[in-house]
Design a protein around this motif. Structure first.
Motif, PDB file in Angstrom:
ATOM      1  N   SER A  56      -3.126  45.030 -19.754  1.00 18.46           N
ATOM      2  CA  SER A  56      -1.682  44.909 -19.582  1.00 18.46           C
ATOM      3  C   SER A  56      -1.364  43.584 -18.910  1.00 18.46           C
ATOM      4  O   SER A  56      -2.260  42.883 -18.423  1.00 18.46           O
ATOM      5  CB  SER A  56      -1.137  46.080 -18.770  1.00 18.46           C
ATOM      6  N   SER A  57      -0.078  43.244 -18.898  1.00 21.37           N
ATOM      7  CA  SER A  57       0.375  41.963 -18.325  1.00 21.37           C
ATOM      8  C   SER A  57      -0.462  40.819 -18.872  1.00 21.37           C
ATOM      9  O   SER A  57      -0.933  39.955 -18.128  1.00 21.37           O
ATOM     10  CB  SER A  57       0.303  42.008 -16.797  1.00 21.37           C
ATOM     11  N   LEU A  58      -0.640  40.809 -20.176  1.00 18.45           N
ATOM     12  CA  LEU A  58      -1.517  39.821 -20.799  1.00 18.45           C
ATOM     13  C   LEU A  58      -0.963  38.409 -20.677  1.00 18.45           C
ATOM     14  O   LEU A  58       0.261  38.190 -20.710  1.00 18.45           O
ATOM     15  CB  LEU A  58      -1.753  40.186 -22.260  1.00 18.45           C
ATOM     16  N   LYS A  59      -1.893  37.467 -20.525  1.00 21.04           N
ATOM     17  CA  LYS A  59      -1.566  36.060 -20.354  1.00 21.04           C
ATOM     18  C   LYS A  59      -2.193  35.258 -21.494  1.00 21.04           C
ATOM     19  O   LYS A  59      -3.179  35.704 -22.089  1.00 21.04           O
ATOM     20  CB  LYS A  59      -2.117  35.563 -19.015  1.00 21.04           C
ATOM     21  N   PRO A  60      -1.688  34.063 -21.760  1.00 29.02           N
ATOM     22  CA  PRO A  60      -2.305  33.235 -22.804  1.00 29.02           C
ATOM     23  C   PRO A  60      -3.791  32.994 -22.559  1.00 29.02           C
ATOM     24  O   PRO A  60      -4.579  32.925 -23.510  1.00 29.02           O
ATOM     25  CB  PRO A  60      -1.503  31.931 -22.720  1.00 29.02           C
ATOM     26  N   GLU A  61      -4.184  32.882 -21.305  1.00 29.04           N
ATOM     27  CA  GLU A  61      -5.600  32.644 -20.990  1.00 29.04           C
ATOM     28  C   GLU A  61      -6.490  33.854 -21.254  1.00 29.04           C
ATOM     29  O   GLU A  61      -7.706  33.763 -21.140  1.00 29.04           O
ATOM     30  CB  GLU A  61      -5.771  32.177 -19.534  1.00 29.04           C
ATOM     31  N   ASP A  62      -5.903  34.987 -21.604  1.00 28.76           N
ATOM     32  CA  ASP A  62      -6.701  36.151 -22.009  1.00 28.76           C
ATOM     33  C   ASP A  62      -7.104  36.072 -23.484  1.00 28.76           C
ATOM     34  O   ASP A  62      -7.884  36.910 -23.960  1.00 28.76           O
ATOM     35  CB  ASP A  62      -5.914  37.443 -21.779  1.00 28.76           C
ATOM     36  N   THR A  63      -6.576  35.082 -24.195  1.00 31.11           N
ATOM     37  CA  THR A  63      -6.919  34.915 -25.605  1.00 31.11           C
ATOM     38  C   THR A  63      -8.407  34.615 -25.763  1.00 31.11           C
ATOM     39  O   THR A  63      -8.942  33.702 -25.141  1.00 31.11           O
ATOM     40  CB  THR A  63      -6.095  33.762 -26.218  1.00 31.11           C
ATOM     41  N   THR A  95      -5.268  37.746 -29.221  1.00 28.99           N
ATOM     42  CA  THR A  95      -4.486  36.520 -29.118  1.00 28.99           C
ATOM     43  C   THR A  95      -3.182  36.835 -28.397  1.00 28.99           C
ATOM     44  O   THR A  95      -2.431  37.714 -28.826  1.00 28.99           O
ATOM     45  CB  THR A  95      -4.181  35.934 -30.497  1.00 28.99           C
ATOM     46  N   VAL A  96      -2.943  36.111 -27.312  1.00 25.68           N
ATOM     47  CA  VAL A  96      -1.722  36.293 -26.530  1.00 25.68           C
ATOM     48  C   VAL A  96      -0.845  35.070 -26.753  1.00 25.68           C
ATOM     49  O   VAL A  96      -1.229  33.954 -26.403  1.00 25.68           O
ATOM     50  CB  VAL A  96      -2.030  36.478 -25.035  1.00 25.68           C
ATOM     51  N   SER A  97       0.307  35.286 -27.328  1.00 25.21           N
ATOM     52  CA  SER A  97       1.188  34.160 -27.661  1.00 25.21           C
ATOM     53  C   SER A  97       2.300  34.031 -26.641  1.00 25.21           C
ATOM     54  O   SER A  97       2.817  35.011 -26.115  1.00 25.21           O
ATOM     55  CB  SER A  97       1.794  34.381 -29.048  1.00 25.21           C
ATOM     56  N   SER A  98       2.644  32.772 -26.388  1.00 28.98           N
ATOM     57  CA  SER A  98       3.736  32.492 -25.468  1.00 28.98           C
ATOM     58  C   SER A  98       4.973  32.083 -26.262  1.00 28.98           C
ATOM     59  O   SER A  98       6.047  32.012 -25.735  1.00 28.98           O
ATOM     60  CB  SER A  98       3.351  31.393 -24.486  1.00 28.98           C
ATOM     61  N   GLY A 122      -8.068  45.004 -31.322  1.00 29.89           N
ATOM     62  CA  GLY A 122      -7.578  43.669 -31.035  1.00 29.89           C
ATOM     63  C   GLY A 122      -6.348  43.339 -31.855  1.00 29.89           C
ATOM     64  O   GLY A 122      -5.923  44.114 -32.712  1.00 29.89           O
ATOM     65  N   GLY A 123      -5.755  42.171 -31.578  1.00 31.35           N
ATOM     66  CA  GLY A 123      -4.595  41.762 -32.338  1.00 31.35           C
ATOM     67  C   GLY A 123      -3.802  40.690 -31.632  1.00 31.35           C
ATOM     68  O   GLY A 123      -4.284  40.070 -30.679  1.00 31.35           O
ATOM     69  N   LEU A 124      -2.576  40.499 -32.096  1.00 27.84           N
ATOM     70  CA  LEU A 124      -1.669  39.496 -31.549  1.00 27.84           C
ATOM     71  C   LEU A 124      -0.625  40.193 -30.696  1.00 27.84           C
ATOM     72  O   LEU A 124      -0.012  41.179 -31.123  1.00 27.84           O
ATOM     73  CB  LEU A 124      -0.995  38.735 -32.692  1.00 27.84           C
ATOM     74  N   VAL A 125      -0.422  39.673 -29.494  1.00 22.82           N
ATOM     75  CA  VAL A 125       0.540  40.265 -28.577  1.00 22.82           C
ATOM     76  C   VAL A 125       1.233  39.150 -27.806  1.00 22.82           C
ATOM     77  O   VAL A 125       0.657  38.075 -27.602  1.00 22.82           O
ATOM     78  CB  VAL A 125      -0.165  41.257 -27.621  1.00 22.82           C
ATOM     79  N   GLN A 126       2.451  39.400 -27.386  1.00 24.55           N
ATOM     80  CA  GLN A 126       3.184  38.409 -26.610  1.00 24.55           C
ATOM     81  C   GLN A 126       2.790  38.467 -25.143  1.00 24.55           C
ATOM     82  O   GLN A 126       2.272  39.478 -24.661  1.00 24.55           O
ATOM     83  CB  GLN A 126       4.683  38.630 -26.768  1.00 24.55           C
ATOM     84  N   VAL A 127       3.071  37.378 -24.464  1.00 30.72           N
ATOM     85  CA  VAL A 127       2.806  37.319 -23.027  1.00 30.72           C
ATOM     86  C   VAL A 127       3.491  38.495 -22.326  1.00 30.72           C
ATOM     87  O   VAL A 127       4.643  38.816 -22.604  1.00 30.72           O
ATOM     88  CB  VAL A 127       3.303  35.994 -22.432  1.00 30.72           C
ATOM     89  N   GLY A 128       2.732  39.140 -21.449  1.00 30.16           N
ATOM     90  CA  GLY A 128       3.252  40.294 -20.729  1.00 30.16           C
ATOM     91  C   GLY A 128       3.033  41.612 -21.425  1.00 30.16           C
ATOM     92  O   GLY A 128       3.289  42.674 -20.840  1.00 30.16           O
ATOM     93  N   TYR A 150     -14.874  44.419 -12.092  1.00 29.66           N
ATOM     94  CA  TYR A 150     -13.934  43.596 -12.848  1.00 29.66           C
ATOM     95  C   TYR A 150     -14.055  42.132 -12.464  1.00 29.66           C
ATOM     96  O   TYR A 150     -14.318  41.795 -11.306  1.00 29.66           O
ATOM     97  CB  TYR A 150     -12.489  44.037 -12.567  1.00 29.66           C
ATOM     98  N   ALA A 151     -13.818  41.260 -13.424  1.00 35.23           N
ATOM     99  CA  ALA A 151     -13.666  39.845 -13.139  1.00 35.23           C
ATOM    100  C   ALA A 151     -12.392  39.664 -12.311  1.00 35.23           C
ATOM    101  O   ALA A 151     -11.402  40.384 -12.511  1.00 35.23           O
ATOM    102  CB  ALA A 151     -13.570  39.046 -14.433  1.00 35.23           C
ATOM    103  N   ASP A 152     -12.416  38.702 -11.414  1.00 37.66           N
ATOM    104  CA  ASP A 152     -11.244  38.476 -10.558  1.00 37.66           C
ATOM    105  C   ASP A 152      -9.993  38.196 -11.387  1.00 37.66           C
ATOM    106  O   ASP A 152      -8.887  38.584 -11.005  1.00 37.66           O
ATOM    107  CB  ASP A 152     -11.508  37.308  -9.614  1.00 37.66           C
ATOM    108  N   SER A 153     -10.172  37.537 -12.518  1.00 41.11           N
ATOM    109  CA  SER A 153      -9.031  37.119 -13.331  1.00 41.11           C
ATOM    110  C   SER A 153      -8.293  38.294 -13.982  1.00 41.11           C
ATOM    111  O   SER A 153      -7.159  38.123 -14.442  1.00 41.11           O
ATOM    112  CB  SER A 153      -9.488  36.148 -14.420  1.00 41.11           C
ATOM    113  N   VAL A 154      -8.918  39.470 -14.027  1.00 37.90           N
ATOM    114  CA  VAL A 154      -8.282  40.612 -14.694  1.00 37.90           C
ATOM    115  C   VAL A 154      -8.018  41.781 -13.757  1.00 37.90           C
ATOM    116  O   VAL A 154      -7.421  42.783 -14.173  1.00 37.90           O
ATOM    117  CB  VAL A 154      -9.119  41.095 -15.896  1.00 37.90           C
TER     118      VAL A 154
END
Length: 115
Positions: free
Chosen positions: A83-90, A112-115, A9-15, A59-63
């Motif tokens: 991949s293609s991570l979104k803030p709502e994946d946090t 944590t997905v940061s925008s 896990g960790g911190l990653v930017q959107v996308g 898979y969940a529809d959201s992913v």
């Protein structure tokens, strides 16, 4: 008894992308379905993806189309490629294993997905 330990896990930017791993130890022979769940603050824990010992995936529809679950029965590892991570994946992501009537959980790893 089965012990599950997550990592990655960790911190990653959107996308961006992250790869979660779960190492299992103990009485592995009875494990059937394994999967990843997540829990965001103030929300219920939800299934992200699961895979059976035979390789059937859900898979969940959201992913769908963004996350890929895989399992190496020889190495007793479970992986979630995100991949293609979104803030709502946090959320805190948990590894899960079901063995007959028993269910096991890892300690969780923060994503944590940061925008």
């Amino acid at each position: 008894q089965v012990r599950l330990v997550e990592s990655g896990g960790g911190l990653v930017q959107v996308g961006g992308s992250l790869r979660l791993s779960c190492a299992a130890s103990g009485s592995m022979f009875s494990i059937g379905v394994t999967g990843w769940y997540r829990q965001a603050p103030g929300k219920q824990r939800e299934l992200v993806a699961s895979i059976t010992s035979g390789g059937w995936k859900n898979y969940a529809d959201s992913v769908k189309g963004r996350f890929t679950i895989s399992r190496d029965n020889a190495k007793n590892t479970l992986t979630l490629q995100m991949s293609s991570l979104k803030p709502e994946d946090t959320a805190v992501y948990y590894c899960n294993a079901k063995a007959g009537p028993w269910e096991y959980w890892g300690q969780g790893t923060q994503v944590t997905v940061s925008s």
